[in-house]
Scaffold this active site. Sequence first.
Site, PDB file in Angstrom:
ATOM      1  N   LYS A  72       0.829  -1.200   0.000  1.00 35.47           N
ATOM      2  CA  LYS A  72       0.000   0.000   0.000  1.00 35.47           C
ATOM      3  C   LYS A  72       0.862   1.248   0.000  1.00 35.47           C
ATOM      4  O   LYS A  72       2.019   1.227   0.418  1.00 35.47           O
ATOM      5  CB  LYS A  72      -0.953   0.003   1.194  1.00 35.47           C
ATOM      6  CG  LYS A  72      -0.267   0.131   2.533  1.00 35.47           C
ATOM      7  CD  LYS A  72      -1.288   0.216   3.652  1.00 35.47           C
ATOM      8  CE  LYS A  72      -0.628   0.437   4.985  1.00 35.47           C
ATOM      9  NZ  LYS A  72       0.245   1.601   5.076  1.00 35.47           N
ATOM     10  N   LEU A  85      -2.214   6.227  12.221  1.00 40.41           N
ATOM     11  CA  LEU A  85      -2.144   6.286  10.760  1.00 40.41           C
ATOM     12  C   LEU A  85      -2.771   5.038  10.160  1.00 40.41           C
ATOM     13  O   LEU A  85      -3.975   4.947   9.990  1.00 40.41           O
ATOM     14  CB  LEU A  85      -0.689   6.485  10.303  1.00 40.41           C
ATOM     15  CG  LEU A  85      -0.028   7.790  10.785  1.00 40.41           C
ATOM     16  CD1 LEU A  85       1.459   7.777  10.512  1.00 40.41           C
ATOM     17  CD2 LEU A  85      -0.694   8.985  10.137  1.00 40.41           C
ATOM     18  N   CYS A  86      -1.946   4.075   9.835  1.00 43.71           N
ATOM     19  CA  CYS A  86      -2.393   2.934   9.042  1.00 43.71           C
ATOM     20  C   CYS A  86      -3.287   1.956   9.796  1.00 43.71           C
ATOM     21  O   CYS A  86      -4.196   1.375   9.202  1.00 43.71           O
ATOM     22  CB  CYS A  86      -1.179   2.237   8.439  1.00 43.71           C
ATOM     23  SG  CYS A  86      -0.220   3.394   7.405  1.00 43.71           S
ATOM     24  N   VAL A  87      -3.077   1.765  11.087  1.00 45.05           N
ATOM     25  CA  VAL A  87      -3.947   0.858  11.842  1.00 45.05           C
ATOM     26  C   VAL A  87      -5.352   1.446  11.916  1.00 45.05           C
ATOM     27  O   VAL A  87      -6.340   0.775  11.592  1.00 45.05           O
ATOM     28  CB  VAL A  87      -3.384   0.566  13.252  1.00 45.05           C
ATOM     29  CG1 VAL A  87      -4.410  -0.171  14.105  1.00 45.05           C
ATOM     30  CG2 VAL A  87      -2.100  -0.241  13.144  1.00 45.05           C
ATOM     31  N   THR A 115      -6.996   1.584   8.372  1.00 43.72           N
ATOM     32  CA  THR A 115      -7.354   0.249   7.884  1.00 43.72           C
ATOM     33  C   THR A 115      -8.548  -0.310   8.649  1.00 43.72           C
ATOM     34  O   THR A 115      -9.454  -0.904   8.051  1.00 43.72           O
ATOM     35  CB  THR A 115      -6.139  -0.686   7.955  1.00 43.72           C
ATOM     36  OG1 THR A 115      -5.128  -0.176   7.074  1.00 43.72           O
ATOM     37  CG2 THR A 115      -6.497  -2.109   7.563  1.00 43.72           C
TER      38      THR A 115
END
Length: 179
Positions: free
Chosen positions: A87, A120-122, A125
């Site tokens: 990603k 951010l990503c956790v 998502t």
Amino acid sequence: MRRIMERMGYGLILVDVQRNMLEGQGAVVGAAGFRALLSGLLDAARDADAAIIHVKNDGRSGDPDEPGTDGWELEFTPLPGEPVVRKNAANTFESNPALADVLRAMGVDTVVVAGLQSELCVQATALGALERGFDVIVPAGAHTTYDDVEPAAVVVERVTLELIAAGVEVPELDEVSFG
């Protein structure tokens, strides 16, 4: 946590569990303990034959997670049948539009999201999975970040509360079961 136990198809999404954040000078505080926690979660998912997705962030040129660098490599080696998705956006589902369909084809209706970085990503998502109709679990302690403007612990707590408010379940780690 009865509701967790009633579900049928579980998947584990390990977000950005890459060497640049768990090894060396760029590691998050408490990296060794966090790595062990994630390793135990991964082992539990594997023992239950849950679907497992490994996510790799593709950083920009010169970033610690620039594709092809040591820091970009995953901390845990995927086994056969454990897809690796890449990603370049915080939300794994945004970078991988077919991921929801892949998970459903694997029989998944509930995803357990764990990894780095909390804010951010956790978080992105987990919210992306909710938007796509999955039940989402982010185990307490299964995400972390760096000390920055705020201490990592403060960020983790704030993100946890925001996830709960959005409809994500945040049970204690020992309450999480993959089947």
